[in-house]
Design a protein around this motif. Structure first.
Motif, PDB file in Angstrom:
ATOM      1  N   MET A 194       0.893  -1.223   0.069  1.00 20.16           N
ATOM      2  CA  MET A 194       0.074  -0.167   0.087  1.00 20.16           C
ATOM      3  C   MET A 194       0.852   1.181  -0.004  1.00 20.16           C
ATOM      4  O   MET A 194       2.006   1.218   0.523  1.00 20.16           O
ATOM      5  CB  MET A 194      -0.827   0.117   1.190  1.00 20.16           C
ATOM      6  CG  MET A 194      -2.018  -1.169   1.311  1.00 20.16           C
ATOM      7  SD  MET A 194      -3.086  -0.917   0.139  1.00 20.16           S
ATOM      8  CE  MET A 194      -4.152   0.349   0.659  1.00 20.16           C
ATOM      9  N   SER A 195       0.462   2.239  -0.939  1.00 18.83           N
ATOM     10  CA  SER A 195       1.037   3.455  -0.819  1.00 18.83           C
ATOM     11  C   SER A 195       0.224   4.674  -0.665  1.00 18.83           C
ATOM     12  O   SER A 195      -1.132   4.548  -0.864  1.00 18.83           O
ATOM     13  CB  SER A 195       1.795   3.746  -2.340  1.00 18.83           C
ATOM     14  OG  SER A 195       2.835   2.620  -2.366  1.00 18.83           O
ATOM     15  N   LYS A 196       0.530   5.849  -0.134  1.00 16.54           N
ATOM     16  CA  LYS A 196      -0.082   6.892   0.084  1.00 16.54           C
ATOM     17  C   LYS A 196      -0.116   8.031  -0.999  1.00 16.54           C
ATOM     18  O   LYS A 196       1.125   8.180  -1.630  1.00 16.54           O
ATOM     19  CB  LYS A 196      -0.046   7.865   1.317  1.00 16.54           C
ATOM     20  CG  LYS A 196      -0.294   6.786   2.628  1.00 16.54           C
ATOM     21  CD  LYS A 196      -0.018   7.820   3.957  1.00 16.54           C
ATOM     22  CE  LYS A 196      -0.571   6.971   5.060  1.00 16.54           C
ATOM     23  NZ  LYS A 196      -0.318   7.750   6.420  1.00 16.54           N
TER      24      LYS A 196
ATOM     25  N   VAL B 241      -0.721  13.682  -2.476  1.00 17.20           N
ATOM     26  CA  VAL B 241      -1.789  15.173  -2.387  1.00 17.20           C
ATOM     27  C   VAL B 241      -2.640  14.936  -1.207  1.00 17.20           C
ATOM     28  O   VAL B 241      -2.892  15.575  -0.242  1.00 17.20           O
ATOM     29  CB  VAL B 241      -2.423  15.264  -3.726  1.00 17.20           C
ATOM     30  CG1 VAL B 241      -3.503  16.437  -3.468  1.00 17.20           C
ATOM     31  CG2 VAL B 241      -1.402  15.545  -4.664  1.00 17.20           C
ATOM     32  N   CYS B 242      -3.370  13.828  -1.250  1.00 16.48           N
ATOM     33  CA  CYS B 242      -4.553  13.520  -0.124  1.00 16.48           C
ATOM     34  C   CYS B 242      -4.246  12.672   0.863  1.00 16.48           C
ATOM     35  O   CYS B 242      -4.956  12.518   1.882  1.00 16.48           O
ATOM     36  CB  CYS B 242      -5.806  13.247  -1.059  1.00 16.48           C
ATOM     37  SG  CYS B 242      -5.816  11.573  -1.796  1.00 16.48           S
ATOM     38  N   GLY B 243      -3.356  11.746   0.666  1.00 15.27           N
ATOM     39  CA  GLY B 243      -2.908  10.744   1.805  1.00 15.27           C
ATOM     40  C   GLY B 243      -3.555   9.474   1.697  1.00 15.27           C
ATOM     41  O   GLY B 243      -3.630   8.711   2.604  1.00 15.27           O
ATOM     42  N   LYS B 244      -4.570   9.417   0.564  1.00 16.31           N
ATOM     43  CA  LYS B 244      -5.264   8.192   0.542  1.00 16.31           C
ATOM     44  C   LYS B 244      -4.503   6.933   0.409  1.00 16.31           C
ATOM     45  O   LYS B 244      -3.467   6.941  -0.437  1.00 16.31           O
ATOM     46  CB  LYS B 244      -6.261   8.336  -0.715  1.00 16.31           C
ATOM     47  CG  LYS B 244      -7.309   7.167  -1.091  1.00 16.31           C
ATOM     48  CD  LYS B 244      -8.109   7.370  -2.086  1.00 16.31           C
ATOM     49  CE  LYS B 244      -9.095   6.121  -2.515  1.00 16.31           C
ATOM     50  NZ  LYS B 244      -9.889   6.557  -3.621  1.00 16.31           N
ATOM     51  N   GLU B 245      -4.948   5.830   0.930  1.00 21.92           N
ATOM     52  CA  GLU B 245      -4.073   4.469   0.790  1.00 21.92           C
ATOM     53  C   GLU B 245      -4.569   4.009  -0.762  1.00 21.92           C
ATOM     54  O   GLU B 245      -5.742   3.790  -0.864  1.00 21.92           O
ATOM     55  CB  GLU B 245      -4.465   3.669   1.973  1.00 21.92           C
ATOM     56  CG  GLU B 245      -3.769   4.041   3.216  1.00 21.92           C
ATOM     57  CD  GLU B 245      -2.323   3.805   3.323  1.00 21.92           C
ATOM     58  OE1 GLU B 245      -1.959   3.014   2.562  1.00 21.92           O
ATOM     59  OE2 GLU B 245      -1.794   4.267   4.344  1.00 21.92           O
ATOM     60  N   GLU B 246      -3.533   3.654  -1.468  1.00 22.45           N
ATOM     61  CA  GLU B 246      -3.652   2.858  -2.752  1.00 22.45           C
ATOM     62  C   GLU B 246      -2.921   1.601  -2.811  1.00 22.45           C
ATOM     63  O   GLU B 246      -1.735   1.771  -2.673  1.00 22.45           O
ATOM     64  CB  GLU B 246      -3.187   3.801  -3.829  1.00 22.45           C
ATOM     65  CG  GLU B 246      -4.244   4.870  -4.031  1.00 22.45           C
ATOM     66  CD  GLU B 246      -5.465   4.657  -4.847  1.00 22.45           C
ATOM     67  OE1 GLU B 246      -5.318   3.497  -5.456  1.00 22.45           O
ATOM     68  OE2 GLU B 246      -6.597   5.245  -4.639  1.00 22.45           O
ATOM     69  N   SER B 247      -3.608   0.412  -3.162  1.00 24.41           N
ATOM     70  CA  SER B 247      -2.950  -0.677  -3.321  1.00 24.41           C
ATOM     71  C   SER B 247      -2.126  -0.926  -4.740  1.00 24.41           C
ATOM     72  O   SER B 247      -1.158  -1.353  -4.868  1.00 24.41           O
ATOM     73  CB  SER B 247      -3.900  -1.841  -3.459  1.00 24.41           C
ATOM     74  OG  SER B 247      -4.757  -1.926  -4.253  1.00 24.41           O
TER      75      SER B 247
ATOM     76  N   GLY C  75       6.063  11.441  -8.463  1.00 29.76           N
ATOM     77  CA  GLY C  75       5.309  11.406  -7.236  1.00 29.76           C
ATOM     78  C   GLY C  75       4.461  10.133  -7.138  1.00 29.76           C
ATOM     79  O   GLY C  75       4.346   9.343  -8.342  1.00 29.76           O
ATOM     80  N   THR C  76       3.781   9.741  -5.955  1.00 27.85           N
ATOM     81  CA  THR C  76       2.988   8.751  -6.072  1.00 27.85           C
ATOM     82  C   THR C  76       1.368   9.269  -5.772  1.00 27.85           C
ATOM     83  O   THR C  76       1.233  10.008  -4.922  1.00 27.85           O
ATOM     84  CB  THR C  76       3.404   7.730  -4.799  1.00 27.85           C
ATOM     85  OG1 THR C  76       4.461   7.211  -5.185  1.00 27.85           O
ATOM     86  CG2 THR C  76       2.173   6.757  -4.774  1.00 27.85           C
ATOM     87  N   TYR C  77       0.517   8.833  -6.458  1.00 33.96           N
ATOM     88  CA  TYR C  77      -0.921   9.450  -6.430  1.00 33.96           C
ATOM     89  C   TYR C  77      -1.894   8.598  -6.635  1.00 33.96           C
ATOM     90  O   TYR C  77      -1.821   7.376  -7.415  1.00 33.96           O
ATOM     91  CB  TYR C  77      -1.060  10.591  -7.632  1.00 33.96           C
ATOM     92  CG  TYR C  77       0.201  11.762  -7.367  1.00 33.96           C
ATOM     93  CD1 TYR C  77       0.210  12.806  -6.567  1.00 33.96           C
ATOM     94  CD2 TYR C  77       1.219  11.575  -8.526  1.00 33.96           C
ATOM     95  CE1 TYR C  77       0.970  13.343  -6.347  1.00 33.96           C
ATOM     96  CE2 TYR C  77       2.215  12.360  -8.481  1.00 33.96           C
ATOM     97  CZ  TYR C  77       2.180  13.517  -7.411  1.00 33.96           C
ATOM     98  OH  TYR C  77       3.175  14.442  -7.463  1.00 33.96           O
ATOM     99  N   CYS C  78      -3.104   8.955  -6.225  1.00 32.13           N
ATOM    100  CA  CYS C  78      -4.502   7.938  -6.241  1.00 32.13           C
ATOM    101  C   CYS C  78      -4.927   8.594  -7.668  1.00 32.13           C
ATOM    102  O   CYS C  78      -4.431   9.159  -8.498  1.00 32.13           O
ATOM    103  CB  CYS C  78      -5.378   8.421  -5.232  1.00 32.13           C
ATOM    104  SG  CYS C  78      -5.967  10.155  -5.317  1.00 32.13           S
TER     105      CYS C  78
END
Length: 317
Positions: A1-3, A6-12, A22-25
């Motif tokens: 899982m990564s955050k 921008v919003c901190g949402k957990e994404e698998s 960067g890492t994003y939803c």
């Protein structure tokens, strides 16, 4: 899982932006949705995006024909130089500690002693590691002196400051600009310090070394971006960053006017010059980047990072 950055949402299964790294939803995966720094180059006829150290962004399947293309150097996200993107804080910290080790190795080879009081006065050792008032024309010392330090406590304090604050600044301005800020501010801070030394003590024996000029520049950038950023003194007492920065600026000014007021063996002019560079650069970029909300960081009574602050050593060096 990564955050999501921008919003901190957990994404698998997160999205990784190939332009800024960067890492994003899913909601923030597009460059315009996460305020990608590459958008600043939208009007660039050479390329749409400029990410990190990549100077050869592909547009429409063709290369910009840069130097790295001609020499077959892959600086893309998947290339070996891609490891430096978003990691220059750690690269500089590593160089500081490697240089610190080399100071003792070279000192021992030159003098047969591991005592800094012995090898620090050796002219060859000084010509390698110290930016000195006697030989400011040794241009390599403008850089090597930034990564050299006067003792374990000196490098430890500077490392703490750069580790905590440097990661934030690098994240907000990008690795390439962060690298330039670090090296240029450190070198200019050292040159300013030896200029003061030559005025105060013409013909005297002195020099400067340490990364505090760069450290204070980093603090200056963050102070402009978010003066209310909370710094936790000893990880307990929250204090706005502007208070810490202002206190350190005051101590540096007092140290220049009367060195005994701020303690001996501290390059106060280097601190002040580095801070001024950081404040100026922060003001220049403040409208183009996102700012942090808080930072948990322990500092000591003498300034950021512990007793005595991020001191740039001088004196016998």
């Amino acid at each position: 899982m990564s955050k999501c950055d921008v919003c901190g949402k957990e994404e698998s299964m997160p999205y990784h932006c190939r332009h800024c790294g960067g890492t994003y939803c899913a909601e923030h995966r597009l460059p315009e949705a996460h305020d990608c720094p590459g958008l600043e180059n939208w009007g660039d006829s050479e390329a749409v995006f400029d990410s990190g150290f990549d100077e050869t962004v592909e547009t429409g399947g063709s290369s910009s024909g840069g130097v790295t293309d001609r020499f077959s150097v892959d600086t893309s996200t998947g290339g070996w130089l891609g490891y430096f993107r978003n990691n220059m804080t750690f690269v500089f910290l590593g160089l500081m500690w490697v240089t610190f080790l080399l100071q003792y190795i070279v000192g021992f080879l030159l003098t047969g002693s591991l005592n800094p009081l012995v090898f620090s006065v050796d002219p060859t050792w000084r010509a390698i590691f110290v930016l000195s008032a006697e030989h400011p024309e040794y241009v390599w010392t403008w850089v090597t002196s930034v990564f050299s330090h006067g003792g374990f406590g000196h490098i430890a304090v500077n490392s703490i400051v750069i580790y905590f604050f440097g990661q934030l600044v690098e994240d907000y301005i990008g690795s390439k600009k962060f690298a330039a800020l670090f090296v240029v501010s450190g070198a200019l801070a050292g040159l300013g310090q030896i200029a003061i030394q030559m005025i105060q003590n013409p013909g005297g024996f002195g020099g400067v070394l340490g990364a505090s000029g760069a450290g204070l520049a980093i603090m200056g950038v963050l102070t402009i971006l978010n003066p209310s950023l909370r710094v936790y003194i000893y990880f307990i007492l929250p204090v706005p960053l502007w208070v810490v920065t202002g206190f350190y600026a005051l101590i540096s000014v007092l140290g220049i006017v009367g060195p005994s007021l701020a303690g001996g063996n501290v390059a106060n002019a280097a601190h002040l010059i580095g801070l001024a560079i950081g404040l100026a650069y922060g003001y220049r970029v403040k409208d183009r980047i996102r700012i942090p909300n808080q930072l948990q960081f322990g500092t000591g009574p003498g300034g950021p990072g512990g007793p005595g602050g991020p001191g740039r050593g001088r004196g016998p060096f």
